[in-house]
Structures are given as structure tokens and as C-alpha cells.
Design a protein around this motif. Structure first.
Motif, PDB file in Angstrom:
ATOM      1  N   ASN A 180     -34.796  46.408 -30.116  1.00 34.63           N
ATOM      2  CA  ASN A 180     -34.276  45.556 -29.050  1.00 34.63           C
ATOM      3  C   ASN A 180     -32.875  46.029 -28.685  1.00 34.63           C
ATOM      4  O   ASN A 180     -31.911  45.802 -29.419  1.00 34.63           O
ATOM      5  N   LYS A 181     -32.776  46.698 -27.537  1.00 35.24           N
ATOM      6  CA  LYS A 181     -31.485  47.193 -27.042  1.00 35.24           C
ATOM      7  C   LYS A 181     -31.085  46.479 -25.748  1.00 35.24           C
ATOM      8  O   LYS A 181     -30.284  46.984 -24.969  1.00 35.24           O
ATOM      9  N   ARG A 182     -31.630  45.288 -25.539  1.00 31.53           N
ATOM     10  CA  ARG A 182     -31.404  44.567 -24.297  1.00 31.53           C
ATOM     11  C   ARG A 182     -29.944  44.117 -24.178  1.00 31.53           C
ATOM     12  O   ARG A 182     -29.273  43.855 -25.185  1.00 31.53           O
ATOM     13  N   LYS A 183     -29.500  43.957 -22.925  1.00 30.28           N
ATOM     14  CA  LYS A 183     -28.141  43.512 -22.637  1.00 30.28           C
ATOM     15  C   LYS A 183     -28.121  42.085 -22.071  1.00 30.28           C
ATOM     16  O   LYS A 183     -27.054  41.576 -21.723  1.00 30.28           O
ATOM     17  N   ASP A 184     -29.299  41.445 -22.003  1.00 31.14           N
ATOM     18  CA  ASP A 184     -29.349  40.091 -21.449  1.00 31.14           C
ATOM     19  C   ASP A 184     -29.370  39.067 -22.592  1.00 31.14           C
ATOM     20  O   ASP A 184     -29.020  39.381 -23.732  1.00 31.14           O
ATOM     21  N   GLU A 185     -29.805  37.849 -22.286  1.00 24.92           N
ATOM     22  CA  GLU A 185     -29.767  36.774 -23.288  1.00 24.92           C
ATOM     23  C   GLU A 185     -30.773  36.976 -24.419  1.00 24.92           C
ATOM     24  O   GLU A 185     -30.745  36.239 -25.415  1.00 24.92           O
ATOM     25  N   TYR A 186     -31.663  37.967 -24.304  1.00 23.86           N
ATOM     26  CA  TYR A 186     -32.655  38.225 -25.342  1.00 23.86           C
ATOM     27  C   TYR A 186     -32.272  39.392 -26.258  1.00 23.86           C
ATOM     28  O   TYR A 186     -33.067  39.794 -27.112  1.00 23.86           O
ATOM     29  N   GLY A 187     -31.087  39.942 -26.094  1.00 28.14           N
ATOM     30  CA  GLY A 187     -30.666  41.069 -26.917  1.00 28.14           C
ATOM     31  C   GLY A 187     -29.215  40.945 -27.332  1.00 28.14           C
ATOM     32  O   GLY A 187     -28.428  40.240 -26.699  1.00 28.14           O
ATOM     33  N   GLY A 188     -28.878  41.647 -28.420  1.00 20.40           N
ATOM     34  CA  GLY A 188     -27.497  41.606 -28.910  1.00 20.40           C
ATOM     35  C   GLY A 188     -27.455  41.152 -30.350  1.00 20.40           C
ATOM     36  O   GLY A 188     -28.048  41.785 -31.231  1.00 20.40           O
ATOM     37  N   ASN A 189     -26.793  40.025 -30.623  1.00 17.94           N
ATOM     38  CA  ASN A 189     -26.691  39.548 -32.003  1.00 17.94           C
ATOM     39  C   ASN A 189     -27.981  38.879 -32.461  1.00 17.94           C
ATOM     40  O   ASN A 189     -28.936  38.739 -31.688  1.00 17.94           O
ATOM     41  N   ASP A 230     -29.714  38.386 -41.784  1.00 16.20           N
ATOM     42  CA  ASP A 230     -30.454  38.130 -40.545  1.00 16.20           C
ATOM     43  C   ASP A 230     -31.733  37.350 -40.817  1.00 16.20           C
ATOM     44  O   ASP A 230     -32.054  36.381 -40.119  1.00 16.20           O
ATOM     45  N   PHE A 231     -32.475  37.778 -41.850  1.00 20.91           N
ATOM     46  CA  PHE A 231     -33.740  37.111 -42.138  1.00 20.91           C
ATOM     47  C   PHE A 231     -33.524  35.670 -42.575  1.00 20.91           C
ATOM     48  O   PHE A 231     -34.302  34.779 -42.217  1.00 20.91           O
ATOM     49  N   LEU A 232     -32.487  35.414 -43.346  1.00 16.49           N
ATOM     50  CA  LEU A 232     -32.184  34.042 -43.732  1.00 16.49           C
ATOM     51  C   LEU A 232     -31.783  33.219 -42.512  1.00 16.49           C
ATOM     52  O   LEU A 232     -32.156  32.041 -42.395  1.00 16.49           O
ATOM     53  N   HIS A 233     -31.053  33.835 -41.590  1.00 10.04           N
ATOM     54  CA  HIS A 233     -30.709  33.135 -40.345  1.00 10.04           C
ATOM     55  C   HIS A 233     -31.977  32.782 -39.575  1.00 10.04           C
ATOM     56  O   HIS A 233     -32.149  31.633 -39.134  1.00 10.04           O
ATOM     57  N   PHE A 234     -32.879  33.753 -39.409  1.00 13.03           N
ATOM     58  CA  PHE A 234     -34.133  33.488 -38.690  1.00 13.03           C
ATOM     59  C   PHE A 234     -34.918  32.377 -39.379  1.00 13.03           C
ATOM     60  O   PHE A 234     -35.474  31.484 -38.721  1.00 13.03           O
ATOM     61  N   ALA A 235     -34.984  32.430 -40.711  1.00  9.80           N
ATOM     62  CA  ALA A 235     -35.753  31.439 -41.459  1.00  9.80           C
ATOM     63  C   ALA A 235     -35.176  30.037 -41.276  1.00  9.80           C
ATOM     64  O   ALA A 235     -35.913  29.062 -41.064  1.00  9.80           O
TER      65      ALA A 235
END
Length: 338
Positions: A180-189, A230-235
């Protein structure tokens, strides 16, 4: 003390009679290339329910035609698919098992004619097509397709839905910084990369009122991929959204081959369960009842997803019960042998 592996567990209004799940595995057996079930599917899934798995989960089932991994995948993008899937569930329910379906979109890993789609226009490897980067319209259409797939799953009498966010398929492609190299609201952090899955979950909840699991690849086997943080954040975000269980697999995001050994993915289920406070499923080279019992008894996971071992033996639950000296009910037709 009774075996924990054969204790019931409840998610919402759905109770599983034991902790054994037939893991979703692609069968590539739709005979007409329109996503319809075939005679093979009826025998395949009902036999595992007769073998006393608590939950039998169908293979990755595509919510859009371009979301199939192969032309032989099952589909749920049309109301025409409901009847066949419902017949599969009649066979599963006949034996006291619950039925689950894995809703999926292959993204850039689709091996199909025509256009394929992903978070970014990056091919999986040099032998695969370059996908189209999804527009906002493409994203909205796909989210709607997941919601419609969930509606059809309800009409087909499934008990549990699993969203396929692992193995490098579309949801995973949005979650991973490798794809995911998007620059919109679906990409980044991490929060932005989670946005697509967030919207899928919220849309599915509008058409489905049962338990929802999510499968993730909890290790991407690349230093530039998602981290444990990251995975803990997603969880934790999924828990807030009401996801009932996270099915912890790994790999498939890029062409990396992980080291494989008995229970090689267990630590991910353990970490997420005990650090994010959400139920987890353990999968990966779990082959015996003794091994599975240890996982449940030690609080490392809540369900055991059995894959290849259940391809070898549809009655794996019976073999696990024998390992643990537990008597389980036999289908009446098989009592003389059990």
C-alpha cells in the motif's frame, strides 16, 4: 479434568460444540467458472462435519468475479450462488457442526483474464499482472460487495463469517506498507492503512448480525512490513469494532518463504489474545490432539484451525479425542466403528 479442546465456546448467539475448526482452504473445484458449488463441495464439507469438527469453514469465496484467485473459486457475488451454498450448510448442520464462510477478494493475486485491482499498482512478482490501483469508486464498489456477500451468507444459513485479511489478498494489500503506497486516506500510517478494513467491517455489520472473524497474516517476513506494534493496533481496532475473533496466520504478502515447523504461527495467536484482549484462532502445523490441547489449556488461543491434517483425515476430531482419551459422539451410521 475434561479436555479443553472439546469444551464448547460461544460467540454471540452461536455456540460451537468444541474448539476444532476446519480451516478455510482453497479447493479450486467450481466446474463452471461461474463460482457455483459442485458435487465435490457437498461431500468435502459434510464429511468434516460428520468427523465432528465444531466449525466447518468453506474456502475463500469471492465477493466479486475479479476477486477470485482462480476461475475455479467459489463465488458469492450473485444471488444465484445462495442455493448451492445453502445445500452445503444443510450437510454441515446435519451433524451438529456450525458453518462458516470466508469472504474474500484476491486483489493483485488474482490469476484471471481481464483487469485485476489492488491498493497500489504493484505486481506480486515478475510473473503476475500489474494490478490497477483502485479508485475511490472501485473501493466503494468492493466494500458494497463484501456487505452483499454477507447478506447472501445469511440467506444461505451460515453461522459465522470470516473476512480474509491474510495471505497477501486484497484486505492484506491495504493493511501492509509493502503493498500500500497510496497517498489518500487509505494509505500512509497504520490507522490509514486500516481504513479499508474498517469500512468493510462496518458495511458487513449492516447486513449481517452474527459473529465475524478476521484472518490476518501476523508476520510479513520482511523488515519493511508491518510490525508487532501494527498488528496489535489492528487487533485492538477490530475488537472496538466488534470483531469476535482474529484467526492468526502469516505470510503471503510478498514472495517470502517462512520457516515452517510444528506450531510455527502459535506465538502470534498467543500475543494478540493476551496483549489485545481478543479471542484468537491458532493455525499452522497443528497435527495432534495433544498439541491442540496444550494451546487451549495454556490460554494461547481459543480455537484450533486445522488445515492439511484435516485434508488427510476428515475424522481428525475423532483422532484428537483418542489422543486425549475423550469419548465423543459418533454419527449414528459410524457408531460400530467408533
Amino acid at each position: 479434568m475434561e479436555a479443553a479442546l472439546f469444551s464448547p465456546i460461544t460467540f454471540g448467539k452461536v455456540t460451537l460444540k468444541n474448539r476444532i475448526v476446519m480451516s478455510p482452504m482453497c479447493m479450486y473445484s467450481s466446474e463452471t467458472e461461474d463460482g457455483q458449488v459442485a458435487p465435490f463441495h457437498f461431500a468435502h464439507y459434510e464429511s468434516r462435519a460428520a468427523g465432528q469438527a465444531g466449525l466447518v469453514m468453506t474456502e475463500a469465496t469471492a465477493v466479486l468475479p475479479e476477486g477470485r484467485i482462480s476461475p475455479q473459486d467459489l463465488g458469492i457475488w450473485s444471488d444465484d450462488h445462495i442455493d448451492g451454498l445453502q445445500k452445503i450448510n444443510e450437510g454441515i448442520h446435519r451433524h451438529g457442526a456450525r458453518a462458516g464462510i470466508q469472504l474474500a477478494h484476491a486483489g493483485r493475486k488474482a490469476r484471471l483474464e481481464g483487469d485485476i485491482f489492488s491498493a497500489s499498482a504493484l505486481p506480486f512478482d515478475e510473473n503476475m499482472k500489474t494490478p490497477n490501483e483502485m479508485t475511490k469508486e472501485d473501493i466503494n464498489r468492493t466494500i458494497h460487495a463484501f456487505a452483499e456477500g454477507a447478506r447472501r451468507a445469511k440467506e444461505a444459513h451460515f453461522d459465522i463469517i470470516e473476512l480474509h485479511g491474510a495471505h497477501g489478498y486484497l484486505i492484506n494489500q491495504f493493511l501492509s506498507p509493502l503493498t500500500n503506497k497510496r497517498k489518500d486516506e487509505y494509505g500512509g500510517n497504520a490507522e490509514a492503512r486500516f481504513q479499508f478494513l474498517r469500512e468493510v467491517i462496518e458495511a458487513v455489520q449492516e447486513t449481517w448480525d452474527g459473529p465475524i472473524f478476521t484472518r490476518i497474516s501476523a508476520n510479513e517476513y520482511d523488515d519493511n512490513g508491518n510490525t508487532n506494534k501494527d498488528f496489535l493496533h489492528f487487533a485492538k481496532e477490530m475488537k472496538k469494532l466488534g470483531i469476535d475473533l482474529i484467526d492468526c496466520s502469516s505470510g503471503g504478502v510478498i514472495p517470502a518463504r517462512p520457516p515452517v515447523f510444528p506450531g510455527y504461527q502459535l506465538k502470534y495467536a498467543d500475543e494478540i489474545r493476551n496483549q489485545a484482549g481478543i479471542a484468537t484462532g491458532a493455525v499452522g502445523k497443528i497435527t495432534s490432539g495433544l498439541q491442540a490441547e496444550e494451546v487451549i489449556q495454556n490460554g494461547r488461543a481459543d480455537l484450533i484451525f486445522v488445515a492439511r491434517a484435516m485434508l488427510r483425515n476428515p475424522y481428525w476430531a475423532k483422532a484428537a479425542a483418542d489422543d486425549l482419551c475423550v469419548e465423543i459422539d459418533a454419527p449414528k451410521q459410524y457408531k460400530r466403528g467408533w
